[in-house]
Design a protein around this motif. Structure first.
Motif, PDB file in Angstrom:
ATOM      1  N   PHE A 144       0.760  -1.269   0.008  1.00 29.92           N
ATOM      2  CA  PHE A 144      -0.067   0.036  -0.056  1.00 29.92           C
ATOM      3  C   PHE A 144       0.807   1.373   0.031  1.00 29.92           C
ATOM      4  CE2 PHE A 144      -2.456  -3.116   2.130  1.00 29.92           C
ATOM      5  CZ  PHE A 144      -3.579  -3.708   1.484  1.00 29.92           C
ATOM      6  N   SER A 145       1.954   1.252   0.910  1.00 29.86           N
ATOM      7  CA  SER A 145       2.893   2.392   1.058  1.00 29.86           C
ATOM      8  C   SER A 145       3.616   2.791  -0.341  1.00 29.86           C
ATOM      9  CB  SER A 145       3.543   2.626   2.114  1.00 29.86           C
ATOM     10  OG  SER A 145       4.350   1.508   2.158  1.00 29.86           O
ATOM     11  N   HIS A 146       3.837   1.649  -1.186  1.00 31.46           N
ATOM     12  CA  HIS A 146       4.480   1.837  -2.468  1.00 31.46           C
ATOM     13  C   HIS A 146       3.766   1.322  -3.698  1.00 31.46           C
ATOM     14  CE1 HIS A 146       7.513   1.595   0.631  1.00 31.46           C
ATOM     15  NE2 HIS A 146       8.498   1.396  -0.232  1.00 31.46           N
ATOM     16  N   ASP A 147       2.401   1.982  -3.763  1.00 30.58           N
ATOM     17  CA  ASP A 147       1.510   1.554  -4.751  1.00 30.58           C
ATOM     18  C   ASP A 147       0.779   2.960  -5.436  1.00 30.58           C
ATOM     19  OD1 ASP A 147       0.346  -0.455  -6.310  1.00 30.58           O
ATOM     20  OD2 ASP A 147      -1.617  -0.203  -5.267  1.00 30.58           O
ATOM     21  N   LEU A 148       1.530   3.753  -5.603  1.00 33.16           N
ATOM     22  CA  LEU A 148       1.071   5.176  -6.196  1.00 33.16           C
ATOM     23  C   LEU A 148       2.093   5.555  -7.256  1.00 33.16           C
ATOM     24  CD1 LEU A 148      -0.176   6.812  -2.794  1.00 33.16           C
ATOM     25  CD2 LEU A 148      -1.489   5.901  -4.546  1.00 33.16           C
ATOM     26  N   LEU A 149       1.409   6.144  -8.307  1.00 38.12           N
ATOM     27  CA  LEU A 149       2.265   7.057  -9.398  1.00 38.12           C
ATOM     28  C   LEU A 149       2.697   8.091  -8.732  1.00 38.12           C
ATOM     29  CD1 LEU A 149      -0.047   6.182 -12.259  1.00 38.12           C
ATOM     30  CD2 LEU A 149       2.080   5.053 -11.788  1.00 38.12           C
ATOM     31  N   PRO A 150       3.844   8.650  -9.263  1.00 36.68           N
ATOM     32  CA  PRO A 150       4.553   9.580  -8.619  1.00 36.68           C
ATOM     33  C   PRO A 150       3.713  10.994  -8.445  1.00 36.68           C
ATOM     34  CG  PRO A 150       6.143   8.684 -10.232  1.00 36.68           C
ATOM     35  CD  PRO A 150       4.709   7.802 -10.396  1.00 36.68           C
ATOM     36  N   ALA A 151       2.791  11.179  -9.385  1.00 29.89           N
ATOM     37  CA  ALA A 151       1.559  12.488  -9.208  1.00 29.89           C
ATOM     38  C   ALA A 151       0.900  12.338  -8.059  1.00 29.89           C
ATOM     39  CB  ALA A 151       0.878  12.476 -10.456  1.00 29.89           C
ATOM     40  N   ALA A 152       0.726  10.954  -7.496  1.00 26.74           N
ATOM     41  CA  ALA A 152      -0.316  10.811  -6.649  1.00 26.74           C
ATOM     42  C   ALA A 152       0.336  10.774  -5.167  1.00 26.74           C
ATOM     43  CB  ALA A 152      -1.094   9.655  -6.616  1.00 26.74           C
ATOM     44  N   ARG A 153       1.809  10.679  -5.197  1.00 26.55           N
ATOM     45  CA  ARG A 153       2.388  10.509  -3.866  1.00 26.55           C
ATOM     46  C   ARG A 153       2.344  11.608  -3.002  1.00 26.55           C
ATOM     47  NH1 ARG A 153       7.425   7.378  -6.795  1.00 26.55           N
ATOM     48  NH2 ARG A 153       6.181   5.701  -7.472  1.00 26.55           N
ATOM     49  N   GLN A 154       2.443  12.774  -3.362  1.00 29.29           N
ATOM     50  CA  GLN A 154       2.295  13.981  -2.556  1.00 29.29           C
ATOM     51  C   GLN A 154       0.984  14.084  -1.623  1.00 29.29           C
ATOM     52  OE1 GLN A 154       5.153  15.753  -1.691  1.00 29.29           O
ATOM     53  NE2 GLN A 154       6.103  14.260  -3.272  1.00 29.29           N
ATOM     54  N   GLN A 155       0.036  13.574  -2.301  1.00 34.69           N
ATOM     55  CA  GLN A 155      -1.235  13.618  -1.600  1.00 34.69           C
ATOM     56  C   GLN A 155      -1.667  12.424  -0.937  1.00 34.69           C
ATOM     57  OE1 GLN A 155      -4.033  13.912  -5.142  1.00 34.69           O
ATOM     58  NE2 GLN A 155      -2.492  15.195  -6.132  1.00 34.69           N
ATOM     59  N   ARG A 156      -0.758  11.697  -0.625  1.00 34.61           N
ATOM     60  CA  ARG A 156      -1.249  10.548   0.389  1.00 34.61           C
ATOM     61  C   ARG A 156      -0.061  10.586   1.544  1.00 34.61           C
ATOM     62  NH1 ARG A 156      -5.482   8.880   0.618  1.00 34.61           N
ATOM     63  NH2 ARG A 156      -4.988   6.683   0.795  1.00 34.61           N
ATOM     64  N   PRO A 157      -0.659  10.038   2.742  1.00 31.34           N
ATOM     65  CA  PRO A 157       0.311  10.140   3.990  1.00 31.34           C
ATOM     66  C   PRO A 157       1.212   8.558   3.875  1.00 31.34           C
ATOM     67  CG  PRO A 157      -2.032   9.024   4.414  1.00 31.34           C
ATOM     68  CD  PRO A 157      -1.796   9.628   2.825  1.00 31.34           C
ATOM     69  N   LEU A 158       2.140   8.739   3.042  1.00 30.85           N
ATOM     70  CA  LEU A 158       2.993   7.503   2.784  1.00 30.85           C
ATOM     71  C   LEU A 158       3.749   6.988   3.938  1.00 30.85           C
ATOM     72  CD1 LEU A 158       4.392   8.251  -0.760  1.00 30.85           C
ATOM     73  CD2 LEU A 158       2.152   7.193  -0.219  1.00 30.85           C
ATOM     74  N   GLN A 159       4.359   7.888   4.810  1.00 33.68           N
ATOM     75  CA  GLN A 159       4.978   7.561   6.106  1.00 33.68           C
ATOM     76  C   GLN A 159       4.029   6.943   7.057  1.00 33.68           C
ATOM     77  OE1 GLN A 159       6.994  11.447   6.689  1.00 33.68           O
ATOM     78  NE2 GLN A 159       8.656  10.037   6.892  1.00 33.68           N
ATOM     79  N   TRP A 160       2.795   7.243   7.259  1.00 29.97           N
ATOM     80  CA  TRP A 160       1.819   6.837   8.239  1.00 29.97           C
ATOM     81  C   TRP A 160       1.339   5.412   7.693  1.00 29.97           C
ATOM     82  CZ3 TRP A 160      -3.929   8.496   8.640  1.00 29.97           C
ATOM     83  CH2 TRP A 160      -4.363   7.703   9.837  1.00 29.97           C
TER      84      TRP A 160
END
Length: 431
Positions: A144-160
């Motif tokens: 889940f934390s590694h399943d986003l395209l680059p454009a969407a990564r800034q909008q998601r709480p990846l560290q959480w």
């Protein structure tokens, strides 16, 4: 018999892996409930049809179909969560998916012997349940934390998301994922033992053998829930002008009006009449529709990492339906070809010329194409079938379930925190 709850983030009919999990656990004698979210009337009807002959039940913990009074409130809550994160770095459960708090409340009321989570929102629910002493399992259908395209990564709480994943990986007894490549990558990243691998395979089905077609009407097939950018279709359209003959291209999935415009600009000159779009169909009809084709395309990319590491449903459904397979050389798909090399061709990611060459090799050599189809059917029957994989799933579930009633007086083992340090998040979170 144990009470098992499976939490998903949407409609049951769009979640084949939890369906198979529920079928297997119910067939083993457990009382299984799947809980998800309803928002689309057409998919609700498919859910209802799907559930008619199942040995388990489905409960929508949140129903916000058009016309429901709850719809506006759900959307406002999701929009507020996105704004809070974008402006203040404040991450709330609503940011992870619809109905996160409803899922938690349902799970607390249901009090299952084992609750299995399958989505981003489920990660948060699972963490809360673990803290309250519940037995929890997690299925990494995606990383889940590694399943986003680059454009969407800034909008998601990846560290959480990473923190939630680490917590569940260290404390859940039932931990599944979709490939050995994914299991090993997750284990290295979080310094844990690898999750158990259960491939996204399907039960064996008996299908009529398709007609043998000439190269002039051979059918290439690609499918996904969504037809749009970032799913490998760009590579297909790059390859088509390199072909020395015309073939039929059949795409199946939901294509929004915006994506229809995108698609029209992607299709090469002279190919528009040879590219056919088909809607999604119910799960029990899909193998029949896939089997109407000759070559299945699994054109996954290496970014995001989850797409590189996993093996998606489509590849295994091509095998089930007896199609030759052309797949990009991702870590997950390479894993399948290492076990069944005769099913078709692996091609380099991003190489349209290589894809065109692989297509022509099969299209122009009928004997080679038929041999690849036969190898696909054999692989589906002998190795890549749910009849094989369900044994692994059942063993993992039995290991994670609490002691049988005869052992209820035995003290439950205490959870031992992993000594590895998890870096605190820079964002603030509301639990």
């Amino acid at each position: 018999m144990a009470r098992i709850l499976i939490l998903i983030g949407g409609h049951c009919c769009t979640a084949p892996r939890p369906q198979k999990e529920a079928d297997t656990l119910a067939a083993a004698g457990h009382k299984v409930t799947v809980a998800g979210v309803w928002f689309d009337p057409d998919l609700v009807r498919r859910d209802q049809d799907l559930l008619q002959d199942r040995a388990w039940t489905f409960c929508p913990v949140l129903d916000f179909r058009p016309g429901r009074r709850s719809r506006l409130g759900v959307r406002l809550q999701a929009n507020l969560a996105r704004r809070l994160f974008g402006r203040f770095g404040l991450a709330t459960p609503a940011l992870l998916g619809y109905g996160a708090r409803r899922m938690l409340q349902f799970a607390q009321t249901h009090r299952a012997d084992l609750t299995i989570v399958h989505s981003e929102a489920g990660l948060w629910v699972g963490q809360q349940l673990l803290r309250q002493g519940y037995a929890v399992g997690v299925d990494f259908e995606d990383w889940f934390s590694h399943d986003l395209l680059p454009a969407a990564r800034q909008q998601r709480p990846l560290q959480w998301l990473g923190e939630l994943e680490a917590d569940l990986l260290r404390h859940c007894g039932y931990r599944l994922t979709t490939s050995q490549a994914m299991a090993e990558a997750i284990a290295r990243h979080y310094d844990v033992t690898p999750p158990t691998v259960v491939y996204n395979v399907f039960p064996q089905v008996k299908l009529e053998q398709p007609q043998v077609r000439t190269y002039s009407n051979l059918r290439l097939h690609w499918f996904s829930q969504t037809i749009g950018p970032g799913r490998g279709l760009e590579l297909l359209f790059e390859a088509l002008p390199h072909l020395t003959m015309l073939v039929e291209v059949h795409l199946r999935g939901t294509c929004s009006s915006a994506n229809q415009t995108w698609l029209a600009h992607q299709i090469p000159l002279g190919w528009a009449n040879h590219v056919h779009i088909h809607p999604t169909v119910p799960n029990d009809e899909l193998p029949i529709r896939i089997a109407e084709n000759d070559i299945g395309l699994a054109l996954e990319q290496v970014d995001p990492p989850s797409r590189d590491l996993t093996v998606t449903n489509k590849l295994f459904q091509y095998l089930q339906a007896g199609l030759a397979v052309i797949a990009t050389d991702t870590a997950g798909q390479r894993e399948v070809f290492q076990q069944a090399p005769a099913i078709g061709h692996l091609v380099a990611v991003g190489d349209g010329q290589a894809l065109a060459t692989a297509i022509e090799d099969l299209v122009c050599n009928p004997a080679r194409l038929q041999a690849a189809k036969a190898a696909a059917r054999h692989a589906a029957q002998s190795r890549f079938s749910w009849e094989v994989e369900e044994k692994t799933l059942l063993a993992a579930a039995e290991m994670a379930l609490p002691p049988a009633p005869s052992d209820v007086n035995q003290p439950a083992p205490a959870l031992i925190p992993n000594p590895n340090h998890i870096t605190p998040l820079p964002t603030r979170r509301i639990a």
